[in-house]
Design an enzyme around this catalytic site. Structure first.
Site, mmCIF file in Angstrom:
data_model
loop_
_atom_site.group_PDB
_atom_site.id
_atom_site.type_symbol
_atom_site.label_atom_id
_atom_site.label_comp_id
_atom_site.label_asym_id
_atom_site.label_seq_id
_atom_site.Cartn_x
_atom_site.Cartn_y
_atom_site.Cartn_z
ATOM 1 N N LEU A 1 0.816 -1.201 0.052
ATOM 2 C CA LEU A 1 0.100 0.108 -0.040
ATOM 3 C C LEU A 1 0.855 1.211 0.040
ATOM 4 O O LEU A 1 2.030 1.178 0.562
ATOM 5 C CB LEU A 1 -0.827 -0.256 1.104
ATOM 6 C CG LEU A 1 -1.815 -1.150 1.498
ATOM 7 C CD1 LEU A 1 -2.592 -0.766 2.753
ATOM 8 C CD2 LEU A 1 -3.081 -0.845 0.202
ATOM 9 N N ASP A 2 0.580 2.349 -0.680
ATOM 10 C CA ASP A 2 1.198 3.638 -0.651
ATOM 11 C C ASP A 2 1.425 4.236 0.812
ATOM 12 O O ASP A 2 0.396 3.614 1.812
ATOM 13 C CB ASP A 2 0.448 4.594 -1.263
ATOM 14 C CG ASP A 2 0.548 4.243 -2.789
ATOM 15 O OD1 ASP A 2 1.307 3.555 -3.265
ATOM 16 O OD2 ASP A 2 -0.552 4.878 -3.720
ATOM 17 N N LYS A 3 2.577 4.803 0.889
ATOM 18 C CA LYS A 3 2.760 5.117 2.315
ATOM 19 C C LYS A 3 1.493 5.655 3.217
ATOM 20 O O LYS A 3 1.368 5.631 4.325
ATOM 21 C CB LYS A 3 3.801 6.148 2.342
ATOM 22 C CG LYS A 3 4.308 7.035 3.589
ATOM 23 C CD LYS A 3 5.189 8.058 3.430
ATOM 24 C CE LYS A 3 5.461 8.654 4.802
ATOM 25 N NZ LYS A 3 6.389 9.841 4.561
#
Length: 353
Positions: free
Chosen positions: A149-151
């Site tokens: 998942l993106d940050k």
């Protein structure tokens, strides 16, 4: 036994002290320029940083970057190991564990947590936390991580705890049988549910971004369902059929409805009230949460699913947007996950041929 993440042998000489004599033909040159010639394996900027950090001694004294050399000086270079060599170390990092057995664990990743070490984030990642939480993860590639998942995207992730489980989960992801559902707040009023089928690749104008490409991109499919239309925003559910970098964020931007608060793909000039803008700014990230995950258990063959309530920051944003729409604050019914109907989808955007 060698470490599964790195080839330490490649770096053995990088952590050793190196002593050299400045050749007389370098007389009159700046120290950093002379070092760049003596140690061509390092960039000049890295050498300058090491001088600044005190890793270079000139005749036994800390060196100065702009000082001149005269030849025959003794240089001691105490080169620290590269950050990537020490990236895969255990760190105590908080992440909620939703489910765990001997084969896998499911976590609810908080926003702001980077999943995997990379340039600019060599520590403080989910991987570092996994190695602390379960040291045996060190025996698996990427500590058992099979997707990201993106940050600044929150929500559910599955992590393998055995090699067999990791292999099976990767196979399921490649076969597109893992169901990953997201809730997002998008700019504007999304008119109808549908499917976004548009190839994604690196943006040729900005290598830090991804973009929908007519040629050269990888196939990407996102199913979008409208959950609720608000004053100037929409609450939508996105189901990934593929898993490209920034896929939902790029697809929603291309469809004309970038995610609220998205610092990379968002529209900072989107029309909204002052209260709504303040709430979006307070969110400080893209309004995107992986709220449902379903897969076949790699050991038992059982279909399992997990759900995650919207985090507090997204609930706060929706409270403001709903009060603006209805004139009063309405409770957010996060437990209404009516997502079992994966029936026919209408194409609302297709890639141009």
């Amino acid at each position: 036994m060698s470490h599964p993440y790195d080839n330490s042998e490649d770096y053995n000489d990088l952590s050793e002290n190196r002593v050299v004599q400045i050749p007389t033909e370098f007389a009159g040159e700046r120290l950093d320029a002379a070092l760049a010639k003596l140690f061509p394996m390092y960039s000049r900027s890295r050498l300058q940083q090491w001088i600044k950090d005190g890793h270079v001694l000139l005749n036994g004294e800390p060196a100065l970057g702009k000082q001149k050399v005269y030849g025959d000086e003794q240089i001691l270079l105490d080169a620290p190991p590269p950050p990537e060599l020490t990236a895969f170390t255990a760190e105590e990092i908080y992440f909620p564990v939703v489910y765990e057995d001997e084969h896998l664990l499911v976590i609810d990743k908080p926003a702001g947590l980077v999943v995997h070490p990379a340039a600019g984030n060599w520590s403080g990642t989910l991987l570092n936390g996994l190695l602390h939480y379960c040291p045996s993860q060190a025996q698996l590639p990427r500590a058992g991580i099979v997707h990201r998942l993106d940050k600044d995207t929150s929500g559910l992730m599955v992590v393998a705890k055995t090699q067999l489980a990791q292999t099976d989960l990767v196979r399921q992801l490649q076969a597109r049988t893992v169901k990953r559902h997201y809730r997002a707040v998008a700019d504007g009023l999304v008119r109808q549910s549908g499917t976004i089928d548009a190839a994604i690749g690196r943006d040729p104008r900005n290598r830090l971004k991804m973009a929908v490409l007519s040629f050269g991109g990888k196939p990407a499919i996102t199913h979008v369902e409208v959950i609720e239309r608000l004053q100037n925003h929409s609450l939508v559910e996105c189901r990934l059929e593929t898993g490209r970098t920034h896929q939902i964020r790029v697809h929603m931007q291309k469809a004309g409805h970038p995610l609220a608060g998205d610092p990379l793909y968002g529209n900072p000039r989107h029309a909204m009230s002052d209260a709504a803008r303040e709430a979006v700014n307070l969110l400080g990230r893209q309004a995107l949460h992986a709220f449902r995950l379903a897969l076949v258990h790699p050991a038992t063959g059982e279909t399992m699913q997990w759900k995650s309530r919207l985090p507090a920051d997204m609930r706060a944003l929706l409270t403001v947007l709903r009060s603006e729409m209805h004139g009063k604050a309405l409770p957010l019914d996060d437990d209404d996950f009516d997502d079992e109907d994966d029936g026919d989808w209408e194409i609302i955007y297709t890639r141009e041929e």
